[in-house]
Write an enzyme that holds these catalytic residues in place. Structure first.
Site, PDB file in Angstrom:
ATOM      1  N   CYS A 271     128.178   7.833  -8.197  1.00 15.78           N
ATOM      2  CA  CYS A 271     128.674   9.064  -8.830  1.00 15.78           C
ATOM      3  C   CYS A 271     129.848   8.849  -9.776  1.00 15.78           C
ATOM      4  CB  CYS A 271     129.100  10.049  -7.748  1.00 15.78           C
ATOM      5  SG  CYS A 271     127.723  10.574  -6.729  1.00 15.78           S
TER       6      CYS A 271
HETATM    7  N1  LIG Z   1     125.049   9.243  -2.910  1.00 12.44           N
HETATM    8  C1  LIG Z   1     125.972  10.174  -2.928  1.00 12.44           C
HETATM    9  O1  LIG Z   1     126.939  10.079  -2.188  1.00 12.44           O
HETATM   10  C2  LIG Z   1     125.871  11.400  -3.831  1.00 12.44           C
HETATM   11  C3  LIG Z   1     126.810  12.433  -3.640  1.00 12.44           C
HETATM   12  C4  LIG Z   1     126.721  13.574  -4.418  1.00 12.44           C
HETATM   13  C5  LIG Z   1     125.728  13.671  -5.391  1.00 12.44           C
HETATM   14  N2  LIG Z   1     124.842  12.664  -5.585  1.00 12.44           N
HETATM   15  C6  LIG Z   1     123.800  12.877  -6.588  1.00 12.44           C
HETATM   16  O2  LIG Z   1     122.567  13.114  -5.943  1.00 12.44           O
HETATM   17  C7  LIG Z   1     121.495  12.551  -6.692  1.00 12.44           C
HETATM   18  C8  LIG Z   1     120.688  11.604  -5.831  1.00 12.44           C
HETATM   19  O3  LIG Z   1     121.519  10.532  -5.417  1.00 12.44           O
HETATM   20  P1  LIG Z   1     121.204   9.623  -4.161  1.00 12.44           P
HETATM   21  O4  LIG Z   1     122.474   8.900  -3.865  1.00 12.44           O
HETATM   22  O5  LIG Z   1     120.547  10.392  -3.076  1.00 12.44           O
HETATM   23  O6  LIG Z   1     120.148   8.619  -4.809  1.00 12.44           O
HETATM   24  P2  LIG Z   1     119.173   7.596  -4.025  1.00 12.44           P
HETATM   25  O7  LIG Z   1     118.834   6.533  -5.016  1.00 12.44           O
HETATM   26  O8  LIG Z   1     119.760   7.231  -2.712  1.00 12.44           O
HETATM   27  O9  LIG Z   1     117.893   8.455  -3.716  1.00 12.44           O
HETATM   28  C9  LIG Z   1     117.035   8.964  -4.661  1.00 12.44           C
HETATM   29  C10 LIG Z   1     115.622   8.943  -4.091  1.00 12.44           C
HETATM   30  O10 LIG Z   1     114.786   9.597  -5.033  1.00 12.44           O
HETATM   31  C11 LIG Z   1     113.567   8.888  -5.088  1.00 12.44           C
HETATM   32  N3  LIG Z   1     112.907   9.243  -6.335  1.00 12.44           N
HETATM   33  C12 LIG Z   1     113.143   8.790  -7.577  1.00 12.44           C
HETATM   34  N4  LIG Z   1     112.340   9.405  -8.458  1.00 12.44           N
HETATM   35  C13 LIG Z   1     111.582  10.267  -7.754  1.00 12.44           C
HETATM   36  C14 LIG Z   1     110.563  11.173  -8.109  1.00 12.44           C
HETATM   37  N5  LIG Z   1     110.162  11.321  -9.371  1.00 12.44           N
HETATM   38  N6  LIG Z   1     110.000  11.901  -7.113  1.00 12.44           N
HETATM   39  C15 LIG Z   1     110.413  11.748  -5.828  1.00 12.44           C
HETATM   40  N7  LIG Z   1     111.366  10.908  -5.445  1.00 12.44           N
HETATM   41  C16 LIG Z   1     111.952  10.171  -6.397  1.00 12.44           C
HETATM   42  C17 LIG Z   1     113.963   7.436  -4.933  1.00 12.44           C
HETATM   43  O11 LIG Z   1     112.871   6.640  -4.493  1.00 12.44           O
HETATM   44  C18 LIG Z   1     115.062   7.554  -3.876  1.00 12.44           C
HETATM   45  O12 LIG Z   1     114.539   7.476  -2.565  1.00 12.44           O
HETATM   46  C19 LIG Z   1     122.146  11.917  -7.914  1.00 12.44           C
HETATM   47  O13 LIG Z   1     122.113  12.828  -8.972  1.00 12.44           O
HETATM   48  C20 LIG Z   1     123.561  11.692  -7.471  1.00 12.44           C
HETATM   49  O14 LIG Z   1     124.448  11.674  -8.577  1.00 12.44           O
HETATM   50  C21 LIG Z   1     124.888  11.526  -4.800  1.00 12.44           C
END
Ligand SMILES: NC(=O)c1ccc[n+]([C@@H]2O[C@H](COP(=O)([O-])OP(=O)(O)OC[C@H]3O[C@@H](n4cnc5c(N)ncnc54)[C@H](O)[C@@H]3O)[C@@H](O)[C@H]2O)c1
Length: 434
Positions: A271
């Site tokens: 992030c």
């Molecule tokens: N990790 C954090 O602490 C955090 C905190 C707040 C916000 N975010 C935001 O949340 C969002 C997701 O982050 P995350 O950390 O969970 O990412 P991540 O990489 O852990 O998970 C994303 C998942 O989405 C899947 N994916 C990708 N494309 C896809 C599709 N077309 N259809 C279905 N699944 C799909 C991937 O295989 C993966 O399992 C981002 O925008 C991030 O900025 C993350």
């Protein structure tokens, strides 16, 4: 349409679809399942779907038992988007990275939306949780949904509700972290509040999806800028012979008006190094420059080089060069006590030292094998820390200060320590602060 959806959300007969089962999506699955909803998880990664079906976890701080309980409560994961038609709510939690030009890469969000479109039906709510620039929900998602002949606010409901997951933080859970939610229309907003009100203790309504999108960016920009400030202060304090960590600890005793931020070897995680540039990009459309964001980015991105200079100086003081030295990096996750290496500055540090000819090794109890990363590659396994293994290195760098490290043993057995995290306040001849 709206009243029927809200009634189903209230009596928990609504089916919840969560798209993207990563650090954000999976905890949300568990929370909805725990609250009594039937949940379907969607991911394009079949390995994750299969692991969940077996009741296994792939995120260190999420126990397998929690997945098994969700499975027992009817949770299923799938790669088949056709099942989106079964869901009353679709919550999108897919990655939002930057492209090589440091511009927003919405391909995951738009790819997900396009894949869901053929399966949308009247009466559903779609919520985007992925961090993004103000306007994404209104300008990208809403027109796509309307292209299916669904009037947003009447047939389908669309909200943006940013995730605030803080992996590894034991003080808060998905349920107890207040959640901001903004809708495309008042009806969308009402449906959004019903969706999250069933699982989150406090839902904070804002007047639009744009306000919700900017709220998340403000939170992350606030952190990026303050970490940049404290990293700059670290360099100034060091030159003046003052320990910045001592100063921060003292300043943090002020009961109002000061929030402590801590310096380190750079910014990491999915992030903070990325999200601020979503706003930078969008602000250009309005003829504006986001100078604080750029400056913080510049200061924070220079931190691995600052540490390299400290390592070089430390080795030089014992008549050694980086080239040919054996260097052990402690902690490669981007922050303490987690197994997430995304955007970790420690990995950049390893690369820079390797490029200078150092023989690099690492130790991280949360990452026993160097993880597969798109832009970085090391064929390494975590070194077990013992008095003998520590003594075998010319320099040991405390890059990420996991609680599981034995800091007394490291202090006593390492020949030379470069401490990027302020673990060692007591001065010692073989410890260099970086
Ligand atoms: N990790 C954090 O602490 C955090 C905190 C707040 C916000 N975010 C935001 O949340 C969002 C997701 O982050 P995350 O950390 O969970 O990412 P991540 O990489 O852990 O998970 C994303 C998942 O989405 C899947 N994916 C990708 N494309 C896809 C599709 N077309 N259809 C279905 N699944 C799909 C991937 O295989 C993966 O399992 C981002 O925008 C991030 O900025 C993350």
């Amino acid at each position: 349409m709206k009243d029927a959806l809200i009634a189903k959300l209230h009596d928990r007969s609504a089916v919840i679809g969560i798209v993207g089962l990563g650090y954000v999506g999976l905890p949300l699955v568990l929370r909805f399942a725990e609250a009594g909803y039937r949940v379907i998880g969607f991911d394009i990664d079949p390995a994750k779907v299969e692991a969940l079906a077996r009741g296994e976890t792939y995120i260190e701080h999420i126990p397998a038992a929690a997945i098994a309980s969700a499975n027992a409560a009817g949770f299923t994961a799938t790669t088949d988007y056709a099942r989106a038609a079964e869901a009353d709510a679709l919550i999108i939690c897919v990655p939002t990275p930057l492209n090589p030009y440091r511009e927003p890469d919405l391909s995951f969000v738009l790819g997900t939306m396009d894949a869901l479109l053929p399966h949308l039906r009247p009466g559903q709510i779609v919520s985007l949780e992925s961090t993004t620039y103000p306007g994404t929900t209104d300008e990208e998602l809403k027109p796509r949904i309307e292209s299916r002949g669904l009037a947003v606010g009447r047939d389908a409901f669309v909200v943006f509700s940013p995730e605030r997951e803080d992996p590894g933080n034991r003080d808060f859970t998905t349920r107890t972290i207040p959640k901001v939610c903004g809708g495309c229309t008042p009806a969308c907003q009402e449906a959004g509040l019903a969706l999250y009100g069933g699982v989150i203790d406090r839902v904070v309504p804002v007047s639009s999806t744009r306000a919700a999108e900017l709220t998340k960016l403000l939170e992350n920009i606030h952190r990026a800028v303050n970490i940049g400030l404290v990293n700059e202060m670290k360099i100034v304090a060091d030159r003046m012979g003052i320990d910045i960590h001592e100063v921060i600890r003292a300043a943090a005793t002020k009961p109002f008006g000061f929030v402590p931020y801590y310096p380190g070897p750079g910014l990491g995680g999915h992030c903070i190094p990325i999200d601020p540039f979503y706003l930078t990009w969008k602000a250009r459309e309005y003829g504006l420059n986001t100078r604080f964001i750029e400056l913080a980015g510049e200061v924070n991105a220079a931190m691995p080089d600052y540490v390299v200079a400290k390592v070089t100086g430390a080795l030089n003081s014992v008549r050694k060069a980086v080239n040919g030295s054996r260097i052990l990096v402690l902690g490669i996750a981007y922050k303490k006590n987690v197994d997430d290496p995304r955007e970790s500055p420690c990995v950049i540090l390893m690369e820079k030292l390797r490029d200078l000819g150092a023989e690099i090794a690492y130790s991280d109890p949360h990452l026993p094998v160097f993880p597969k990363m798109r832009e970085h590659r090391f064929d390494l396994c975590s070194v077990e820390l013992t008095p003998d293994s520590l003594a075998a290195y010319d320099c040991v760098i405390v890059a990420t200060d996991h609680d599981r490290f034995d800091y007394a043993m490291i202090r006593d057995c390492a020949a030379l320590i470069v401490d990027c995290r302020g673990r060692y306040l007591e001065p010692a001849g073989h410890i260099v602060k970086a």
